[in-house]
Each structure stands twice: as structure tokens, then as C-alpha cells.
Design a protein around this motif. Structure first.
Motif, PDB file in Angstrom:
ATOM      1  N   VAL A  48     -21.290 -47.428  -0.994  1.00 28.45           N
ATOM      2  CA  VAL A  48     -20.929 -47.576  -2.414  1.00 28.45           C
ATOM      3  C   VAL A  48     -22.050 -48.250  -3.189  1.00 28.45           C
ATOM      4  O   VAL A  48     -22.402 -47.829  -4.310  1.00 28.45           O
ATOM      5  CB  VAL A  48     -19.610 -48.372  -2.535  1.00 28.45           C
ATOM      6  N   VAL A  49     -22.656 -49.293  -2.614  1.00 24.59           N
ATOM      7  CA  VAL A  49     -23.747 -49.997  -3.295  1.00 24.59           C
ATOM      8  C   VAL A  49     -24.953 -49.071  -3.484  1.00 24.59           C
ATOM      9  O   VAL A  49     -25.533 -48.983  -4.580  1.00 24.59           O
ATOM     10  CB  VAL A  49     -24.133 -51.264  -2.509  1.00 24.59           C
ATOM     11  N   VAL A  50     -25.329 -48.361  -2.402  1.00 18.00           N
ATOM     12  CA  VAL A  50     -26.473 -47.451  -2.500  1.00 18.00           C
ATOM     13  C   VAL A  50     -26.176 -46.317  -3.472  1.00 18.00           C
ATOM     14  O   VAL A  50     -27.052 -45.898  -4.257  1.00 18.00           O
ATOM     15  CB  VAL A  50     -26.834 -46.900  -1.099  1.00 18.00           C
ATOM     16  N   LEU A  51     -24.949 -45.803  -3.450  1.00 20.12           N
ATOM     17  CA  LEU A  51     -24.577 -44.734  -4.381  1.00 20.12           C
ATOM     18  C   LEU A  51     -24.670 -45.212  -5.821  1.00 20.12           C
ATOM     19  O   LEU A  51     -25.113 -44.457  -6.704  1.00 20.12           O
ATOM     20  CB  LEU A  51     -23.160 -44.260  -4.073  1.00 20.12           C
ATOM     21  N   PHE A  52     -24.284 -46.449  -6.078  1.00 24.84           N
ATOM     22  CA  PHE A  52     -24.391 -46.998  -7.440  1.00 24.84           C
ATOM     23  C   PHE A  52     -25.832 -46.952  -7.928  1.00 24.84           C
ATOM     24  O   PHE A  52     -26.116 -46.505  -9.051  1.00 24.84           O
ATOM     25  CB  PHE A  52     -23.850 -48.428  -7.460  1.00 24.84           C
ATOM     26  N   PHE A  53     -26.767 -47.396  -7.093  1.00 18.96           N
ATOM     27  CA  PHE A  53     -28.165 -47.421  -7.522  1.00 18.96           C
ATOM     28  C   PHE A  53     -28.766 -46.012  -7.574  1.00 18.96           C
ATOM     29  O   PHE A  53     -29.633 -45.746  -8.414  1.00 18.96           O
ATOM     30  CB  PHE A  53     -28.980 -48.323  -6.593  1.00 18.96           C
ATOM     31  N   PHE A  54     -28.333 -45.115  -6.680  1.00 14.86           N
ATOM     32  CA  PHE A  54     -28.811 -43.734  -6.759  1.00 14.86           C
ATOM     33  C   PHE A  54     -28.373 -43.071  -8.061  1.00 14.86           C
ATOM     34  O   PHE A  54     -29.143 -42.340  -8.694  1.00 14.86           O
ATOM     35  CB  PHE A  54     -28.299 -42.939  -5.563  1.00 14.86           C
ATOM     36  N   LEU A  55     -27.124 -43.311  -8.458  1.00 17.58           N
ATOM     37  CA  LEU A  55     -26.639 -42.724  -9.703  1.00 17.58           C
ATOM     38  C   LEU A  55     -27.293 -43.365 -10.923  1.00 17.58           C
ATOM     39  O   LEU A  55     -27.652 -42.667 -11.882  1.00 17.58           O
ATOM     40  CB  LEU A  55     -25.121 -42.880  -9.789  1.00 17.58           C
ATOM     41  N   LYS A  56     -27.453 -44.669 -10.888  1.00 17.31           N
ATOM     42  CA  LYS A  56     -27.982 -45.393 -12.048  1.00 17.31           C
ATOM     43  C   LYS A  56     -29.487 -45.232 -12.188  1.00 17.31           C
ATOM     44  O   LYS A  56     -30.009 -44.954 -13.279  1.00 17.31           O
ATOM     45  CB  LYS A  56     -27.610 -46.873 -11.923  1.00 17.31           C
TER      46      LYS A  56
ATOM     47  N   ALA B 218     -24.572 -41.370   0.586  1.00 17.21           N
ATOM     48  CA  ALA B 218     -24.799 -41.710  -0.815  1.00 17.21           C
ATOM     49  C   ALA B 218     -25.704 -40.684  -1.491  1.00 17.21           C
ATOM     50  O   ALA B 218     -25.473 -40.299  -2.646  1.00 17.21           O
ATOM     51  CB  ALA B 218     -25.410 -43.111  -0.918  1.00 17.21           C
ATOM     52  N   LEU B 219     -26.725 -40.213  -0.776  1.00 16.04           N
ATOM     53  CA  LEU B 219     -27.607 -39.184  -1.332  1.00 16.04           C
ATOM     54  C   LEU B 219     -26.849 -37.889  -1.591  1.00 16.04           C
ATOM     55  O   LEU B 219     -27.030 -37.239  -2.633  1.00 16.04           O
ATOM     56  CB  LEU B 219     -28.776 -38.941  -0.376  1.00 16.04           C
ATOM     57  N   ILE B 220     -25.977 -37.515  -0.657  1.00 12.66           N
ATOM     58  CA  ILE B 220     -25.195 -36.285  -0.840  1.00 12.66           C
ATOM     59  C   ILE B 220     -24.251 -36.410  -2.035  1.00 12.66           C
ATOM     60  O   ILE B 220     -24.152 -35.501  -2.871  1.00 12.66           O
ATOM     61  CB  ILE B 220     -24.420 -35.972   0.449  1.00 12.66           C
ATOM     62  N   LEU B 221     -23.555 -37.550  -2.145  1.00  8.79           N
ATOM     63  CA  LEU B 221     -22.641 -37.739  -3.272  1.00  8.79           C
ATOM     64  C   LEU B 221     -23.395 -37.827  -4.594  1.00  8.79           C
ATOM     65  O   LEU B 221     -22.940 -37.290  -5.618  1.00  8.79           O
ATOM     66  CB  LEU B 221     -21.797 -38.996  -3.052  1.00  8.79           C
TER      67      LEU B 221
ATOM     68  N   VAL C   2     -24.952 -29.363   8.872  1.00  9.34           N
ATOM     69  CA  VAL C   2     -25.169 -28.118   8.125  1.00  9.34           C
ATOM     70  C   VAL C   2     -25.855 -28.365   6.785  1.00  9.34           C
ATOM     71  O   VAL C   2     -26.809 -27.659   6.448  1.00  9.34           O
ATOM     72  CB  VAL C   2     -23.829 -27.369   7.951  1.00  9.34           C
ATOM     73  N   PRO C   3     -25.434 -29.345   5.962  1.00  7.89           N
ATOM     74  CA  PRO C   3     -26.200 -29.584   4.739  1.00  7.89           C
ATOM     75  C   PRO C   3     -27.642 -29.991   4.995  1.00  7.89           C
ATOM     76  O   PRO C   3     -28.537 -29.609   4.232  1.00  7.89           O
ATOM     77  CB  PRO C   3     -25.420 -30.689   4.019  1.00  7.89           C
ATOM     78  N   ILE C   4     -27.903 -30.742   6.064  1.00  6.82           N
ATOM     79  CA  ILE C   4     -29.291 -31.102   6.377  1.00  6.82           C
ATOM     80  C   ILE C   4     -30.085 -29.860   6.757  1.00  6.82           C
ATOM     81  O   ILE C   4     -31.246 -29.684   6.349  1.00  6.82           O
ATOM     82  CB  ILE C   4     -29.322 -32.154   7.498  1.00  6.82           C
ATOM     83  N   ALA C   5     -29.466 -28.966   7.544  1.00 10.03           N
ATOM     84  CA  ALA C   5     -30.147 -27.705   7.885  1.00 10.03           C
ATOM     85  C   ALA C   5     -30.396 -26.864   6.634  1.00 10.03           C
ATOM     86  O   ALA C   5     -31.460 -26.236   6.494  1.00 10.03           O
ATOM     87  CB  ALA C   5     -29.306 -26.923   8.898  1.00 10.03           C
TER      88      ALA C   5
ATOM     89  N   VAL D  91     -22.217 -29.007  -1.424  1.00  8.69           N
ATOM     90  CA  VAL D  91     -20.985 -29.800  -1.423  1.00  8.69           C
ATOM     91  C   VAL D  91     -19.997 -29.253  -2.443  1.00  8.69           C
ATOM     92  O   VAL D  91     -18.797 -29.111  -2.155  1.00  8.69           O
ATOM     93  CB  VAL D  91     -21.310 -31.279  -1.704  1.00  8.69           C
ATOM     94  N   ARG D  92     -20.475 -28.919  -3.642  1.00  9.44           N
ATOM     95  CA  ARG D  92     -19.559 -28.398  -4.659  1.00  9.44           C
ATOM     96  C   ARG D  92     -18.984 -27.052  -4.239  1.00  9.44           C
ATOM     97  O   ARG D  92     -17.775 -26.792  -4.401  1.00  9.44           O
ATOM     98  CB  ARG D  92     -20.278 -28.276  -6.003  1.00  9.44           C
ATOM     99  N   GLY D  93     -19.830 -26.179  -3.688  1.00 10.68           N
ATOM    100  CA  GLY D  93     -19.327 -24.885  -3.230  1.00 10.68           C
ATOM    101  C   GLY D  93     -18.359 -25.015  -2.070  1.00 10.68           C
ATOM    102  O   GLY D  93     -17.314 -24.356  -2.045  1.00 10.68           O
ATOM    103  N   THR D  94     -18.693 -25.885  -1.105  1.00  8.15           N
ATOM    104  CA  THR D  94     -17.800 -26.077   0.038  1.00  8.15           C
ATOM    105  C   THR D  94     -16.473 -26.685  -0.401  1.00  8.15           C
ATOM    106  O   THR D  94     -15.406 -26.309   0.112  1.00  8.15           O
ATOM    107  CB  THR D  94     -18.480 -26.986   1.076  1.00  8.15           C
ATOM    108  N   ALA D  95     -16.523 -27.619  -1.347  1.00 12.83           N
ATOM    109  CA  ALA D  95     -15.280 -28.228  -1.839  1.00 12.83           C
ATOM    110  C   ALA D  95     -14.402 -27.189  -2.541  1.00 12.83           C
ATOM    111  O   ALA D  95     -13.176 -27.175  -2.362  1.00 12.83           O
ATOM    112  CB  ALA D  95     -15.604 -29.372  -2.791  1.00 12.83           C
ATOM    113  N   ALA D  96     -15.020 -26.294  -3.324  1.00 11.79           N
ATOM    114  CA  ALA D  96     -14.236 -25.254  -3.996  1.00 11.79           C
ATOM    115  C   ALA D  96     -13.602 -24.300  -2.984  1.00 11.79           C
ATOM    116  O   ALA D  96     -12.412 -23.955  -3.080  1.00 11.79           O
ATOM    117  CB  ALA D  96     -15.132 -24.484  -4.971  1.00 11.79           C
ATOM    118  N   VAL D  97     -14.392 -23.874  -1.997  1.00 13.26           N
ATOM    119  CA  VAL D  97     -13.864 -22.988  -0.964  1.00 13.26           C
ATOM    120  C   VAL D  97     -12.767 -23.683  -0.166  1.00 13.26           C
ATOM    121  O   VAL D  97     -11.713 -23.091   0.149  1.00 13.26           O
ATOM    122  CB  VAL D  97     -15.007 -22.512  -0.040  1.00 13.26           C
TER     123      VAL D  97
END
Length: 396
Positions: free
Chosen positions: A204-212, A85-88, A366-369, A248-254
Motif C-alpha cells: 500500500v505504501v509503495v503503491l501510494f508513491f507509485f501513483l503520486k 504495487a507496480l501492476i496496480l 504470465v503478466p511478467i512473461a 490486468v484490465r482485460g483479465t478482470a473484464a474476462v
């Protein structure tokens, strides 16, 4: 009574005077410990003493790290959804910021982003199922023919197994499938699916509160810090969100470019399941180095079974060409130098993540590193790394 008290006070004062006089004669101050005490303290002041002190400190740090890791593993059903959820949330933070700047209510913006995430994931899953369903019968027939050809080739070898041995192996497989062990494994699979659904709902629940309420949550977590500690925590938090989002955005584009390139190559070579394989390439691209290799092996195996060895070799050439394009051009441009980790660091992170949490650990390692390295880069200032990680001339 008073005479006895006066005599005791006199004896006490004489003892103090003798102590000071003795210290002065021996060349020591009154507060300096005796030579015996200095000798005991000197045992920890020489080279071996310092090494023992550092060793003890390292043991304590490693023990605390092991306790933390064991605790996180025991709470993986909670920890992993929170990390995802934090990554998203970090990935979609620019979208949330853009919506808030245009006076979109926070709840409405959060619902819009969540719906977009769900639609993307659902679309990818439906695409894979649809493509595999349409071509599965043909591929299954070709796989059976290929397996028969392999068995015929094995029979020509001098050390080939006999027909009785092959029949015995088949009976063993059938017995295992019909045994209670296989049933217990199926029950374990049902438990794994249940755990997955639970973790997905929690994410999903945690992501909702992280975004909001992400900014409010972060301000609450910063309350214990003051002064330099507060400034350091703010830098670490900002760097974490920026690093995760950019990664995440760069990896998704690649990964998207890789998937499209390999899909075009597979379509030209008329390899079955080209679309599901390209989607698999996209997903495995989030595991650096290992993911691209595994995706190439799977694509080559499908081409080998379906079209023969020449097609498989051509598929390997396409995969190598796309990976070279990714490594030399796309990653430096889309992800930047700041997020580029050394290959050895990536391999070590992948190994540790895989040992601790399997495939999901490999994806998160890798993202944590990258986040850890980013925090080190801003530990002592916005552009000032921690002292141990500065160049020698910068320390001086």
C-alpha cells in the motif's frame, strides 16, 4: 661509460633491424604473431572453439540469472509487494491521468484511487464471508452425508478397507492434530499471516508513491541512460506500463464475465454457495488455463455433494461453455492480439512461477512473461522487435 651506452644502443637497433628483416623474409608483417601463436588462437576459431565460447557464455548468463533469482527469493517480502504495487499502479494509470488532466491535485487523486482499491478488495472479501456464512451449515450437513455415502460405497468394493483400518486412520489424524507437529505448523501459519500483513502494508505504501510520484520516479531511474540507450529504456518503460495495465484490465473484464455466467448457471441448477463459487471463479481467472479448470472442479464437487451426479455433470457443461466463450470471443476482443501468448509459453511461465513463489508466483508469471515479450517487440524501435525475433526476410 658513454662508449658502453653507445654499444648497447647499437645492439638494440641491430636486433630491431634483424626482426624486421626476418619478418619480411618470412612473408609476415612486423606486427603479425608467430605461427605458434596463430595455432593457439586457431584452437578457438574452429567449430569446437566457437561452441566452447558460446557454452561458456551461456554458463555465465545462467549463473548470473540464478544469482538474481536467489536474491529476489531471499527478498521476496520486499520484491513481491513492489511488483504488485507496480501492476496496480499500471492498471490505474489511466484513472490517474484522467484526474490529473482535470487539475485534481496529485495527493487527492492518489488517495481517491487508493480508497477505491481498498473498497473493492474489502467488498469482495465481505461478499465471500457473508455468502459462505449463510450457507455453510447446510453445506456442511450435505458434505457429511456425502462423505458417509462415499464410505458406504467404498465398503462394497472387493478391496475395501476394514472398519479397524478406518478407525486406525481416524486415530492417526486425531493424534496428528493434537501433536506438537500440528502446533508448530500452526505457529508457522501465524508467521505466514504476519508476513502477509507486512507485505500488504508495504504494498500500500509503495503503491501510494507509485501513483503520486510515478513519472518523477521513472525520470530519476532514466538518468544513467543517454542516446539510444535512453530511447530504448523509455520504450521499455512505456511498454511495461501499457502491457501490465492492459493485461490486468482485460483479465478482470474476462474474469467478471466468466463469474457472472457461472453464477447464473449455478443459480439455475440451485447449487449451494453459488455466489462464493462465482467470486472464486473471478479470482482464479487470473491464473490462465489452470485457474478455470480448478474453479470448474470445485463447482462440480459442490454440486455433486449437494445435488448429485446429474447436477455435477450439468455444472461441468456450464463451465466448459463459459470457458469456450471466453477463449474464442472475449479474450481476442478485450485483450487484443498483442497480449496473446502461446499456450506452451503460458504453461511454462506458470510452472516456473509456481516453483519459485507458489500460487502468487503463478499469478505473476504470465503478466511478467507478457511484459518481457512486449519489451522484445520494441527493443530496436517503436515497431521494430529485437533482431533475433524478427522474421528472416525482415533481418535482411
Amino acid at each position: 661509460m658513454f662508449g658502453r651506452r653507445n654499444s648497447r644502443e647499437m645492439e638494440y637497433r641491430i636486433a630491431i633491424l634483424e626482426r624486421h628483416t626476418g619478418a619480411a623474409k618470412s612473408g609476415r608483417s612486423a606486427g603479425t604473431p608467430p605461427p605458434a601463436a596463430l595455432g593457439r588462437r586457431g584452437l578457438w576459431a574452429d567449430g569446437f572453439g566457437k561452441m566452447a565460447t558460446r557454452s561458456l557464455q551461456i554458463i555465465i548468463v545462467l549463473a548470473l540469472t540464478a544469482v538474481v533469482i536467489l536474491g529476489l527469493r531471499s527478498l521476496s517480502t520486499v520484491v513481491i509487494p513492489i511488483l504488485l504495487a507496480l501492476i496496480l499502479a499500471s492498471t490505474f494509470s489511466p484513472v490517474m491521468r484522467w484526474l490529473r488532466d482535470r487539475n485534481v491535485p496529485s495527493v487527492l487523486a492518489t488517495v481517491m484511487v487508493l480508497l477505491a482499491v481498498v473498497l473493492i478488495l474489502t467488498g469482495v472479501g465481505w461478499l465471500i464471508v457473508w455468502a459462505v456464512r449463510d450457507e455453510w451449515d447446510e453445506l456442511a450437513t450435505q458434505a457429511q452425508d456425502g462423505f458417509t455415502q462415499v464410505l458406504d460405497w467404498v465398503q462394497t468394493l472387493p478391496f475395501a478397507p476394514s472398519a479397524d483400518q478406518i478407525s486406525e486412520w481416524q486415530d492417526t489424524v486425531v493424534d496428528f492434530v493434537t501433536s506438537s507437529q500440528f502446533g508448530s505448523g500452526a505457529l508457522a501459519g501465524v508467521g505466514a499471516v504476519t508476513g502477509f500483513v507486512t507485505g500488504l502494508v508495504l504494498m500500500v505504501v509503495v503503491l501510494f508513491f507509485f501513483l503520486k510520484d510515478g513519472p518523477q520516479i521513472w525520470r530519476f531511474l532514466l538518468r544513467p541512460f543517454t542516446g539510444n540507450g535512453l530511447a530504448r529504456a523509455e520504450r521499455a518503460g512505456d511498454k511495461t506500463v501499457a502491457t501490465l495495465g492492459s493485461y490486468v484490465r482485460g483479465t478482470a473484464a474476462v474474469a467478471a464475465v466468466d463469474a457472472i455466467g457461472i453464477w447464473i448457471g449455478l443459480m439455475i441448477l440451485q447449487v449451494p454457495l453459488a455466489l462464493p463459487l462465482s467470486v472464486l471463479v473471478f479470482m482464479l481467472a487470473f491464473i490462465p488455463i489452470v485457474g478455470a479448470t480448478l474453479a470448474g472442479i470445485l463447482a462440480a464437487l459442490v454440486a455433486l455433494v449437494a445435488n448429485g451426479p446429474v447436477s455435477a455433470i450439468l455444472v461441468v457443461g456450464v463451465v466448459v461453455l463459459v470457458n469456450q466463450l471466453e477463449g474464442n470471443f472475449l479474450q481476442p476482443v478485450l485483450m487484443g492480439r498483442a497480449l496473446k501468448l502461446h499456450s506452451l509459453v503460458i504453461l511454462l511461465a506458470l510452472t516456473i512461477g509456481t516453483v519459485l513463489s507458489g500460487v502468487l508466483g503463478a499469478v505473476l508469471a504470465v503478466p511478467i512473461a507478457a511484459v518481457a515479450w512486449g519489451i522484445i517487440q520494441v527493443w530496436d524501435g517503436p515497431n521494430l522487435p529485437a533482431k533475433w525475433f524478427r522474421p528472416r526476410e525482415a533481418r535482411e
